[in-house]
Scaffold this motif. Structure first.
Motif, PDB file in Angstrom:
ATOM      1  N   ILE A  20       0.899  -1.219   0.090  1.00 30.56           N
ATOM      2  CA  ILE A  20       0.207  -0.029  -0.068  1.00 30.56           C
ATOM      3  C   ILE A  20       0.993   1.205   0.245  1.00 30.56           C
ATOM      4  N   LYS A  21       2.096   1.065   0.693  1.00 28.13           N
ATOM      5  CA  LYS A  21       2.867   2.432   0.795  1.00 28.13           C
ATOM      6  C   LYS A  21       3.485   2.603  -0.734  1.00 28.13           C
ATOM      7  N   ASN A  22       3.633   1.636  -1.175  1.00 27.73           N
ATOM      8  CA  ASN A  22       4.494   1.695  -2.401  1.00 27.73           C
ATOM      9  C   ASN A  22       3.598   2.210  -3.316  1.00 27.73           C
ATOM     10  N   LEU A  23       2.080   1.786  -3.409  1.00 24.21           N
ATOM     11  CA  LEU A  23       1.360   2.546  -4.200  1.00 24.21           C
ATOM     12  C   LEU A  23       1.051   3.888  -4.019  1.00 24.21           C
ATOM     13  N   MET A  24       0.984   4.268  -2.874  1.00 23.38           N
ATOM     14  CA  MET A  24       0.969   5.860  -2.353  1.00 23.38           C
ATOM     15  C   MET A  24       2.363   6.660  -2.874  1.00 23.38           C
ATOM     16  N   SER A  25       3.309   5.833  -2.920  1.00 23.26           N
ATOM     17  CA  SER A  25       4.660   6.621  -3.392  1.00 23.26           C
ATOM     18  C   SER A  25       4.567   6.561  -4.842  1.00 23.26           C
ATOM     19  N   VAL A  26       4.107   5.560  -5.642  1.00 17.69           N
ATOM     20  CA  VAL A  26       4.102   5.989  -7.001  1.00 17.69           C
ATOM     21  C   VAL A  26       2.845   6.976  -7.357  1.00 17.69           C
ATOM     22  N   ILE A  27       1.890   6.803  -6.909  1.00 13.71           N
ATOM     23  CA  ILE A  27       0.979   8.033  -7.316  1.00 13.71           C
ATOM     24  C   ILE A  27       1.500   9.423  -6.951  1.00 13.71           C
ATOM     25  N   SER A  28       2.285   9.459  -5.624  1.00 14.20           N
ATOM     26  CA  SER A  28       2.834  10.896  -5.379  1.00 14.20           C
ATOM     27  C   SER A  28       3.587  11.237  -6.443  1.00 14.20           C
ATOM     28  N   ARG A  29       4.425  10.527  -7.393  1.00 13.12           N
ATOM     29  CA  ARG A  29       5.023  10.872  -8.223  1.00 13.12           C
ATOM     30  C   ARG A  29       4.689  11.040  -9.639  1.00 13.12           C
ATOM     31  N   GLN A  30       3.370  10.896  -9.695  1.00 16.04           N
ATOM     32  CA  GLN A  30       2.881  10.830 -11.032  1.00 16.04           C
ATOM     33  C   GLN A  30       2.191  12.290 -11.297  1.00 16.04           C
ATOM     34  N   LYS A  31       2.056  12.451 -12.632  1.00 12.66           N
ATOM     35  CA  LYS A  31       1.321  13.761 -13.041  1.00 12.66           C
ATOM     36  C   LYS A  31      -0.154  13.158 -13.432  1.00 12.66           C
ATOM     37  N   HIS A  32      -1.136  13.469 -12.415  1.00 17.55           N
ATOM     38  CA  HIS A  32      -2.380  12.680 -12.268  1.00 17.55           C
ATOM     39  C   HIS A  32      -3.518  13.789 -12.494  1.00 17.55           C
TER      40      HIS A  32
END
Length: 285
Positions: free
Chosen positions: A101-113
């Motif tokens: 879950i923390k990995n998902l959050m980390s990846v989302i935080s780095r995206q242009k979304h």
């Protein structure tokens, strides 16, 4: 970036309750929507003592769509600012470890979304082995459980269609998002383990067997989805007929309780054609 969580439960087991407590240690706040009839079920003191867990219930089973909407609207209406806020929704059949879950959050935080409505993990059914990839890929649709919904776009897309009750609500939501120009993305480096029916094997062929009621919803909601979006599909009734026939053939060849399930599929198809939606109240006889 803010991350919240909502999980629906129905007669939860002890392991479900433990998992809710684990989620409370990862997310800013967790909403538990209890679909158990009558009253709030056995949510023990472990859950009630978690200060960032709130339990909601209508005292009846209104289905997944209603529960997900209540969760999303709670956050959407309750936050001063929904920009850069996500709610991860779960049903009780899904599990993602805390580190994932923390990995998902980390990846989302780095995206242009700005135009991404949903981020979701890769899904693995049963004990299947899949290779994880680092990429973020675009998808036609993802299952609702384990998905991170962009709260800023939630009202633009519209709530989950509560006619579905269960099954196909995730496909419908993704379809609506893409129809409005938003994207659905999969974070390939994280896997969600999901149970899909009862795993069986016959003549060396592995398949998932669903009970009669699930077959009803699958048949009914498929018809409803196509009729709801009929202006976007060519050969509409041929699509419906072929899809329903595939479901019937699969049941006849592989499943137990064949006649009962065939009756439920036919009933579901008929109800979908006549827009009889919501919860199935009476058994098919």
């Amino acid at each position: 970036m803010r991350f919240f969580c909502g999980i629906t439960i129905y007669h939860p087991s002890d392991s479900d309750i433990v998992y809710i407590s684990e989620l409370s240690r990862v997310f800013e706040q967790v909403i538990v929507f209890d679909n158990t009839e009558g009253c709030i079920s056995n949510l023990n003191k472990t859950i009630l003592d978690d200060s960032n867990v709130l339990i909601l219930s209508n005292g009846k089973n209104d289905g997944l769509s209603f529960a997900f909407n209540e969760i999303c609207f709670y956050f959407y209406n309750g936050l001063d600012e929904v920009r850069n806020s996500y709610v991860c929704i779960f049903d009780q059949d899904s599990r993602i470890p805390q580190l994932s879950i923390k990995n998902l959050m980390s990846v989302i935080s780095r995206q242009k979304h700005n135009d991404v409505a949903i981020y979701a993990p890769r899904v693995a059914y049963g004990d299947s082995i899949i290779d994880c990839k680092p990429e973020v890929t675009e998808a036609e649709w993802v299952i609702s459980s384990g998905s991170f919904l962009n709260l800023e776009l939630f009202k633009d897309i519209g709530p989950f269609d509560e006619n579905y009750f269960i099954d196909r609500l995730d496909y419908d939501y993704c379809y609506e998002a893409r129809k409005q120009g938003f994207k659905v993305k999969v974070i390939e480096s994280t896997v969600l383990r999901q149970k899909l029916g009862e795993p069986k094997a016959l003549f060396g062929i592995e398949y998932s067997e669903h009970n009669s009621i699930r077959n009803y919803y699958m048949a009914r909601n498929r018809v409803y989805f196509y009729l709801k979006n009929k202006e976007h599909f060519s050969f509409l009734y041929l699509r419906i007929a072929i899809s329903s026939l595939k479901q019937l053939v699969k049941v006849i060849i592989f499943d137990s309780e064949k006649m009962k399930k065939v009756q439920y599929i036919l009933k579901g198809s008929w109800d979908g054609m006549n827009a009889r939606m919501g919860k199935l109240i009476t058994e098919v006889v």
